[in-house]
Design a protein around this motif. Sequence first.
Motif, mmCIF file in Angstrom:
data_model
loop_
_atom_site.group_PDB
_atom_site.id
_atom_site.type_symbol
_atom_site.label_atom_id
_atom_site.label_comp_id
_atom_site.label_asym_id
_atom_site.label_seq_id
_atom_site.Cartn_x
_atom_site.Cartn_y
_atom_site.Cartn_z
ATOM 1 N N GLY A 1 5.699 60.284 22.482
ATOM 2 C CA GLY A 1 6.014 59.870 23.843
ATOM 3 C C GLY A 1 5.004 60.376 24.853
ATOM 4 N N HIS A 2 4.561 61.625 24.676
ATOM 5 C CA HIS A 2 3.549 62.173 25.585
ATOM 6 C C HIS A 2 2.276 61.340 25.537
ATOM 7 N N GLY A 3 1.875 60.966 24.325
ATOM 8 C CA GLY A 3 0.683 60.133 24.206
ATOM 9 C C GLY A 3 0.834 58.817 24.936
ATOM 10 N N LEU A 4 2.012 58.207 24.848
ATOM 11 C CA LEU A 4 2.246 56.928 25.519
ATOM 12 C C LEU A 4 2.227 57.091 27.038
ATOM 13 N N TYR A 5 2.850 58.164 27.561
ATOM 14 C CA TYR A 5 2.790 58.403 29.008
ATOM 15 C C TYR A 5 1.339 58.465 29.459
ATOM 16 N N LEU A 6 0.544 59.198 28.693
ATOM 17 C CA LEU A 6 -0.825 59.470 29.117
ATOM 18 C C LEU A 6 -1.714 58.239 28.985
ATOM 19 N N TYR A 7 -1.532 57.456 27.936
ATOM 20 C CA TYR A 7 -2.285 56.205 27.843
ATOM 21 C C TYR A 7 -1.920 55.289 29.019
ATOM 22 N N SER A 8 -0.647 55.295 29.405
ATOM 23 C CA SER A 8 -0.232 54.494 30.560
ATOM 24 C C SER A 8 -0.898 54.989 31.835
ATOM 25 N N ALA A 9 -1.008 56.312 31.984
ATOM 26 C CA ALA A 9 -1.689 56.877 33.156
ATOM 27 C C ALA A 9 -3.152 56.462 33.178
ATOM 28 N N ALA A 10 -3.790 56.453 32.000
ATOM 29 C CA ALA A 10 -5.195 56.036 31.929
ATOM 30 C C ALA A 10 -5.344 54.566 32.311
ATOM 31 N N GLU A 11 -4.350 53.751 31.947
ATOM 32 C CA GLU A 11 -4.412 52.323 32.273
ATOM 33 C C GLU A 11 -4.366 52.085 33.777
ATOM 34 N N THR A 12 -3.726 52.979 34.525
ATOM 35 C CA THR A 12 -3.692 52.807 35.988
ATOM 36 C C THR A 12 -5.074 52.977 36.602
ATOM 37 N N LEU A 13 -6.006 53.534 35.824
ATOM 38 C CA LEU A 13 -7.392 53.707 36.284
ATOM 39 C C LEU A 13 -8.285 52.558 35.824
ATOM 40 N N GLY A 14 -7.672 51.570 35.167
ATOM 41 C CA GLY A 14 -8.439 50.432 34.693
ATOM 42 C C GLY A 14 -8.905 50.557 33.254
ATOM 43 N N ALA A 15 -8.525 51.645 32.585
ATOM 44 C CA ALA A 15 -8.914 51.810 31.184
ATOM 45 C C ALA A 15 -8.068 50.879 30.304
ATOM 46 N N ASP A 16 -8.635 50.427 29.215
ATOM 47 C CA ASP A 16 -7.940 49.573 28.262
ATOM 48 C C ASP A 16 -7.448 50.434 27.102
ATOM 49 N N ARG A 17 -6.149 50.410 26.851
ATOM 50 C CA ARG A 17 -5.577 51.286 25.825
ATOM 51 C C ARG A 17 -6.170 51.012 24.446
ATOM 52 N N ASP A 18 -6.318 49.745 24.095
ATOM 53 C CA ASP A 18 -6.883 49.412 22.784
ATOM 54 C C ASP A 18 -8.299 49.956 22.650
ATOM 55 N N GLU A 19 -9.039 49.887 23.735
ATOM 56 C CA GLU A 19 -10.418 50.395 23.705
ATOM 57 C C GLU A 19 -10.431 51.914 23.534
ATOM 58 N N LEU A 20 -9.516 52.588 24.192
ATOM 59 C CA LEU A 20 -9.440 54.045 24.048
ATOM 60 C C LEU A 20 -9.108 54.429 22.607
ATOM 61 N N VAL A 21 -8.164 53.712 22.008
ATOM 62 C CA VAL A 21 -7.789 54.007 20.622
ATOM 63 C C VAL A 21 -8.959 53.739 19.681
ATOM 64 N N GLU A 22 -9.679 52.649 19.918
ATOM 65 C CA GLU A 22 -10.836 52.340 19.085
ATOM 66 C C GLU A 22 -11.895 53.439 19.192
ATOM 67 N N LYS A 23 -12.094 53.967 20.397
ATOM 68 C CA LYS A 23 -13.062 55.050 20.577
ATOM 69 C C LYS A 23 -12.621 56.317 19.845
ATOM 70 N N LEU A 24 -11.313 56.556 19.842
ATOM 71 C CA LEU A 24 -10.807 57.728 19.124
ATOM 72 C C LEU A 24 -11.086 57.615 17.635
ATOM 73 N N ILE A 25 -10.665 56.514 17.027
ATOM 74 C CA ILE A 25 -10.782 56.407 15.567
ATOM 75 C C ILE A 25 -12.237 56.205 15.124
ATOM 76 N N ALA A 26 -13.101 55.827 16.081
ATOM 77 C CA ALA A 26 -14.534 55.733 15.777
ATOM 78 C C ALA A 26 -15.241 57.066 16.000
ATOM 79 N N GLY A 27 -14.490 58.063 16.479
ATOM 80 C CA GLY A 27 -15.081 59.377 16.731
ATOM 81 C C GLY A 27 -15.915 59.444 17.990
ATOM 82 N N LYS A 28 -15.713 58.491 18.914
ATOM 83 C CA LYS A 28 -16.508 58.459 20.148
ATOM 84 C C LYS A 28 -15.833 59.178 21.310
#
Length: 310
Positions: A74-101
């Motif tokens: 749940g904490h992760g979901l809150y925070l991804y939602s907070a990042a989205e309010t800044l214009g970040a794309d959640r799918d892109e953030l996840v892709e960067k994580l699993i790519a080690g970026k």
Amino acid sequence: MNLQTHFDRTIEKDQRIEPRDWMPDAYRATLVRMIAQHAHSEIIGMQPEGNWITRAPSLRRKAILLAKVQDEAGHGLYLYSAAETLGADRDELVEKLIAGKQKYSSIFNYPTLTFADVGVIGWLVDGAAICNQVPLCRSSYGPYARAMIRICKEESFHQRQGYELLMTMMKGTEEQRRMVQDATNRWWWPSLMMFGPPDAESAHTERSMAWKIKRHTNDELRQKFVDMTVPQAEALGVTLPDPQLRWNAERGHYDFGEIDWAEFKRVISGNGPCNAQRLARRRAAHDNGAWVREAAAAHAAKRAERTVAA
């Protein structure tokens, strides 16, 4: 009044910046980096303790652990939602994580060898998280600050759960007490590393504090954590693995030994004990869950069509 001046005055007055407000690109980028790293840490952080759900020693302990891991999701979901309010794309953030970026907290790259590790993570890791995150409830960015209020309440409960587990084990057998001491020995120094590099080597602290995203430096928070934890260790009956740890009456704080910053750099660079395993499992979970995301998107689209038709 131009936009930059209005932004500066809002920060100076200790007021909140909201998603529709103008903000400098660097402020936005700093927040996206920081919030994404925090969100990734919560999601990856499910793994070390989730590893013990099927091996918990009782139904009560299993239920407690399930609830905690669910909270972290749940904490992760809150925070991804907070990042989205800044214009970040959640799918892109996840892709960067699993790519080690994009990074996540170095602490989650250490293995959980015994069930005592579950308690020590609650005590030390969540204790360090509380020290680090409570000041973020006053962050200058509104959605992040508000998300942190609930997160910190739940982290505080996790810390108490972990400490209660350790107190129970310390009242048990000699083997259980050895397990607690061993887990404390292994998690103490990585917990101190959670606060990030020393202030002299921190690339982001000065600017983040000027913008009031952060309220304290890494070293200030680390010292607060040590001062808080030493009395808890004494009450628990364990020894913290630092021969240089002692009270300094002149400073009014505990002195402690030098952190192995070379190890810290190795771990955040991807060469910790469990880095590869953590990302491989996150990647597999993401791939295996693709059909769920697709089904949810299709269901949402159908509901939207029905609403329009009605």
